[in-house]
Design an enzyme around this catalytic site. Structure first.
Site, PDB file in Angstrom:
ATOM      1  CG  ASP A  11      -1.796   1.206   1.367  1.00  0.00           C
ATOM      2  OD1 ASP A  11      -2.393   1.600   0.345  1.00  0.00           O
ATOM      3  OD2 ASP A  11      -1.914   1.793   2.461  1.00  0.00           O
ATOM      4  CB  SER A  12       0.258   4.816  -0.492  1.00  0.00           C
ATOM      5  OG  SER A  12      -0.844   4.926   0.396  1.00  0.00           O
ATOM      6  CB  CYS A  74      -3.238   0.293  -2.295  1.00  0.00           C
ATOM      7  SG  CYS A  74      -3.312   2.017  -2.783  1.00  0.00           S
ATOM      8  CD  GLU A 153       0.344   6.599   5.877  1.00  0.00           C
ATOM      9  OE1 GLU A 153       1.553   6.619   6.116  1.00  0.00           O
ATOM     10  OE2 GLU A 153      -0.264   5.562   5.540  1.00  0.00           O
ATOM     11  CB  CYS A 185      -9.483   4.611   0.759  1.00  0.00           C
ATOM     12  SG  CYS A 185      -7.826   5.052   1.371  1.00  0.00           S
ATOM     13  CG  HIS A 187      -4.897   4.937   4.559  1.00  0.00           C
ATOM     14  ND1 HIS A 187      -4.408   4.475   3.349  1.00  0.00           N
ATOM     15  CD2 HIS A 187      -3.818   5.396   5.242  1.00  0.00           C
ATOM     16  CE1 HIS A 187      -3.089   4.653   3.313  1.00  0.00           C
ATOM     17  NE2 HIS A 187      -2.707   5.207   4.440  1.00  0.00           N
TER      18      HIS A 187
END
Ligand code: DGL
Length: 264
Positions: A11-12, A74, A153, A185, A187
């Site tokens: 994932d990012s 992701c 994050e 998403c 996240h």
């Protein structure tokens, strides 16, 4: 480098840990390798060509780590790169993410659903195809919550500011009659407790990670590295390893997460 079978996920940033959690639950005897591309996070506003290049580089890294299956944990990278990765690495099974439009569209009673995702995902062809295919008969509201990825994050999943940000996105949807909210998403699942606190039972929140974990179990070879036990995961980041360890420990409620930095 391990000489046993492993499942790679990327994932990012820390978002894909919501998928890792589900995969570890579904496949407790498999070893997992997780790559967080935090040097390039967020992916959402980046051009698809750049995300494809990063996804290719990370896949090569995971394959060098003996990963035989790659979970693109992701939605933004799945939208930009999944088809490309499958064509470029035809012998590697890839599992990708897409927003749960189909279950949302079949479960809605009000005929109004919402999809929350990054700009990259919402503007991608994969999303417009899925929407056209499964949500013809329902109203779909798409929302791009501008600061949720950055909040997760930082591990900021429970502050009053995060609650206010979630409320600002969710309240208007509820007022418009939306009763199914699909998270597009990886996240966002870490915000589910806050989303549910705001929704107060007026809408169902759909997270596709368990379905992705079941699909991973179908695809993964049956020869796990070890006997059943707690799934073992190794973590890499292209960003700050200490910061990843701090946030991952909070999100997954784990102690002593060991993280390596990788400059790929
Ligand atoms: N976790 C990501 C997703 O599922 C990417 C968020 C981002 O980097 O913008 O889309």
């Amino acid at each position: 480098m391990s000489d046993t079978f492993q499942i790679g996920l990327f994932d990012s940033g820390v978002g894909g840990l919501s998928v890792l959690r589900a995969v570890a639950h579904e496949l407790p005897a498999h070893d997992l390798v997780y790559f967080a591309d935090q040097k390039y996070c967020p992916y959402g506003p980046r051009p698809a060509s750049e995300i494809r290049a990063r996804s290719t580089r990370i896949t090569e890294f995971l394959m060098a780590e003996q990963c035989e299956v790659v979970v693109v944990a992701c939605n933004t990278a799945s939208a930009a790169a999944l088809a490309y990765l499958r064509a470029r690495f035809p012998h590697t099974p890839f599992i990708g993410m897409e927003p749960a439009i189909k279950p949302a569209a079949s479960a809605t009673r009000s005929g109004k659903i919402a999809v929350l995702a990054t700009r990259g995902t919402l503007e991608g062809k994969l999303f417009s195809r899925t929407r056209a295919h499964y949500a013809r008969d329902v109203q779909v509201q798409t929302v791009y919550p501008t600061d949720w990825v950055e909040r997760v994050e930082r591990g900021d999943i429970d502050s009053p500011e995060t609650l206010a940000s979630v409320r600002a996105v969710i309240e208007p949807l509820l007022e418009a009659g939306v009763d199914e909210i699909a998270l597009g998403c990886t996240h966002y699942p870490f915000l589910i407790p806050v989303i549910q606190a705001v929704a107060g039972g007026r809408a169902t929140v759909l997270d596709p990670s368990e379905a992705v974990a079941r699909q991973t179990a179908r695809v993964a070879p049956r020869h796990p590295a070890r006997q059943a036990g707690a799934a073992h995961a190794q973590f890499y980041t292209s960003g700050d390893a200490n910061e990843f360890a701090r946030v991952a420990s909070k999100l997954l409620q784990m102690q002593n997460t060991l993280v390596f930095r990788s400059d790929i």
